[in-house]
Each structure stands twice: as C-alpha cells, then as structure tokens.
Design an enzyme around this catalytic site. Structure first.
Site, PDB file in Angstrom:
ATOM      1  CG  HIS A   4      -0.390   0.384   2.657  1.00  0.00           C
ATOM      2  ND1 HIS A   4      -0.417   1.503   3.084  1.00  0.00           N
ATOM      3  CD2 HIS A   4       0.215  -0.411   3.354  1.00  0.00           C
ATOM      4  CE1 HIS A   4      -0.023   1.418   4.100  1.00  0.00           C
ATOM      5  NE2 HIS A   4       0.653   0.236   4.517  1.00  0.00           N
TER       6      HIS A   4
ATOM      7  CB  CYS B 259       3.099   2.635  12.901  1.00  0.00           C
ATOM      8  SG  CYS B 259       2.600   1.815  11.146  1.00  0.00           S
TER       9      CYS B 259
END
Length: 386
Positions: free
Chosen positions: A201, A330
């Site tokens: 991605h 993240c």
C-alpha cells in the site's frame, strides 16, 4: 483535498484493482489440488516472479506477508531466533534509533528475551554511519537492520557500505525498503542486502499485503507456524487478490520510476524553498539535502507566543483541506514527539511541532503551493492565539 501523506498510504492504482477483481470472488485456495486451487497458485507464482524481477532476485527468494510490519518482524525473528540462531550461534542485533517502530519494537522485544541489541544513534543527516555500525558489531551480532529510506525524513542509507561492514564481521543485513519502490532502484545484489521488506500500500497496491526478500542460503526460521506455505517460511493461506494487486502496482511503479523520481524531486525542492522563504530561521528542515524525492519533513522552533502545538497544526491543515502527518502513521494518536526528530537532536518543543509532507503520483504544482500557503496561514493564526 490536497493529499500529501503518501508515505502513510498511497491510493490504490486502478490497474492494481482491475488485476485483483477476478480473484476477489474466486474460491480457489492456492494449496488445493483441484482446478480452482491450481489457478490461484498460478496467480500467486506469477506475482512472485513479478516482484522478484523488480528486485533482481529469484522467485524462490520472495516470501509474501501481510505487510511491511510483518516482513520486518519476520526478518528479525527469522534470522535471530529458533533453528536459524542455533545454526549461526548469533542472536545479536544492531540497528539505528531512527528505524520504523516495526523494527524498534521488535528489537526491544528481542532484548527482553535476552538477545544482545545495540541501537546506534544516527548521524546529523539521520543516516546510519557505516563506521558506527562497525564499532557496534561483535562476534555475537547476527543481523544489522537499517532502512533504505527513512519514512519520516526521507534520509537514504548507504546500504552497500553497511552491507560491507556487516558481512566483514559475519553478520547479515536487513533493510526496510518500504518507502523506496518507484523512487529508488531496488536491485538486491547492488544493495548488498540479505533481507528486504516491502509493503504494497506504499506503492499503489492494496493494504494488508507485503513481501520479504530472503537471499538464498540465508539461515532463516519460520515464525508463523501452522502451514507449509511460502516454502515453509510463513504459514497461512495466501492473499491471492492482494498479492496480484501488489505485483501489478510494483511493476508499474518500477516502469515509471525514473520519470516519477525526477518529477517529485522538483516538487519537493519547490516546497522546501516556499517554506524556507516563508518561515526563515524559525523553520527546521529535518529532510537532508540528499534524500528520497517524495518527503519534506519540517519542525518549528517556538515563536513569540511560545511553542506551536503539533496536533493543532495537523488539525488545522486538515480543516484547510490538506492531508499531512507528523511522521509515521503507525504512531498516530501518540502524544510524544517523533522519535526520529528527537534522535536528530531537536528540542522537545520543536520536535512536537513537526509536519511531514509526502508526495505521490497525483501531486502537482498546485498541491505544493496550496499546502505551503495553508501552513503559512495556520502558523500565523496559531501565533496570534493568547
């Protein structure tokens, strides 16, 4: 919307989606022997060959995973634990303080389990210096892990030099190359790496799929058990549609790489110039002069009214129609400043006021200008707050 968060995730390429569609409703399990299963297996192996071509590797050296985080975990644990460690007698790890959390958190877990782990600070440009690695290596070191492109600053490591340092002491080299496809060449022999992580991605493929290159002959143990898939290196039914979309997007990115890198580098430089002209000495540019072409990372020193609130900066950008980030997606939601910017020596107030713009295939001149103008307006408003 001005989307400048391509380092977090990229839009799914239409070509990748089109390649995936026939497999989304197909019933075949690649491990089954009937016709539907064989068709799924053919699709997976064709995709594996495509990924291997981009890397200059053999198809047998490509292991499909659920993404870059799993690939990083698998690289570190696959080499430093289990039968692989018993084979080499080396369970030690050397890495840098500016790695992705997929590496740093795994390193911390390995240290808790008794492995010798050394985390080396970066140089002034955010790179891992080969000499610093040499000094950190011991006879116990089994692996050096250094990302090719830093996901927050765009700094590019000299992997061939790091590989020489590691190999001279009998250690292997892993690189998290998640930010590199379509921007830098990924020939694994030229880079000198033994393991290399990728994520679909980040390159126009679907979320939830990635790959780990494992050089033939590398001592390696399966971490995820329960099946003999991926030549016994990663148990679990393969994500056929995702793997096909990944390989399609990666091949397209590689075919466009030279043109894309040059175009994005020009846009990146234009954005840097605009921001420098607008903010002068208050601006700290965390992206070094020689870096990947798609990232501009900046921080703000405190102004007359005090430090800027990084969360307010990003929220205000979003309200202005600009999608950016403070660093790794993240770590979103974390109140702490970026560990990467702090490792570069920034004061906490400055590190907390950080914005990362990351460019992609659809980015144009108007996006760069619009984002810079929006940031100027926002900082001016925030400085005026009581």
């Amino acid at each position: 919307m001005i989307y400048l968060d391509h380092a977090a995730t990229t839009p799914l390429r239409p070509e990748a989606l089109e390649a995936m569609l026939p497999h989304l409703g197909a019933p075949g399990n690649p491990s089954s022997l009937h016709g539907a299963g064989r068709q799924a297996r053919v699709a997976v192996e064709r995709a594996r060959s495509g990924v291997a071509r981009v890397l200059g590797a053999e198809p047998s050296e490509v292991v499909f995973t659920s993404g870059g985080t799993e690939a990083d975990n698998l690289a570190l644990r696959g080499v430093l634990t289990g039968p692989a460690r018993r084979h080499t007698g080396r369970g030690g790890l050397v890495t840098s303080a500016v790695e992705h959390h997929a590496v740093l958190h795994t390193a911390r877990a390995l240290a808790d389990e008794g492995h010798a782990v050394t985390v080396v600070p970066p140089d002034a440009d955010g790179r891992l210096a080969p000499e610093a690695v040499r000094q950190a290596l011991t006879d116990e070191t089994g692996l050096v892990s250094a990302m090719l492109v830093n996901n927050e600053t765009g700094a590019v490591n000299d992997l061939p030099a790091l590989a020489d340092a590691a190999h001279q002491r009998g250690a292997m080299l892993h690189t998290d190359a998640v930010q590199a496809p379509g921007l830098l060449a990924l020939d694994v022999d030229a880079l000198g790496v033994d393991l290399l992580s990728l994520s679909a991605h980040k390159v126009g493929g679907p979320q939830g799929v990635g790959a780990l290159y494992v050089k033939s002959g590398t001592p390696f143990s399966s971490v995820q058990t329960g099946g003999s898939q991926e030549r016994g290196r990663r148990g679990g039914t393969e994500n056929v549609a995702g793997i096909v979309g990944f390989a399609t997007a990666l091949a397209l990115a590689e075919a466009e790489r030279v043109e894309t890198a040059a175009r994005l580098a020009a846009l990146r430089d234009a954005l840097r110039r605009r921001l420098a002209a607008a903010f002068g000495g208050r601006l700290v540019v965390n992206t070094p002069g020689q870096a990947a072409p798609h990232i501009v990372n900046v921080s703000f020193r405190p102004g007359p009214a005090g430090p800027l609130d990084g969360e307010m900066l990003l929220t205000a950008l979003d309200l202005e129609g600009v999608a950016a980030s403070a660093g790794s997606a993240c770590a979103s939601g974390a109140l702490e400043p970026s560990h990467v910017v702090l490792a570069l020596g920034a004061e906490r107030d400055t590190a907390a006021a950080t914005v990362r713009f990351s460019l992609g295939r659809a980015t144009g001149d108007a996006d760069v200008a619009g984002a810079a103008d929006a940031l100027v307006r926002i900082v001016s408003r925030l400085d005026a707050l009581p």
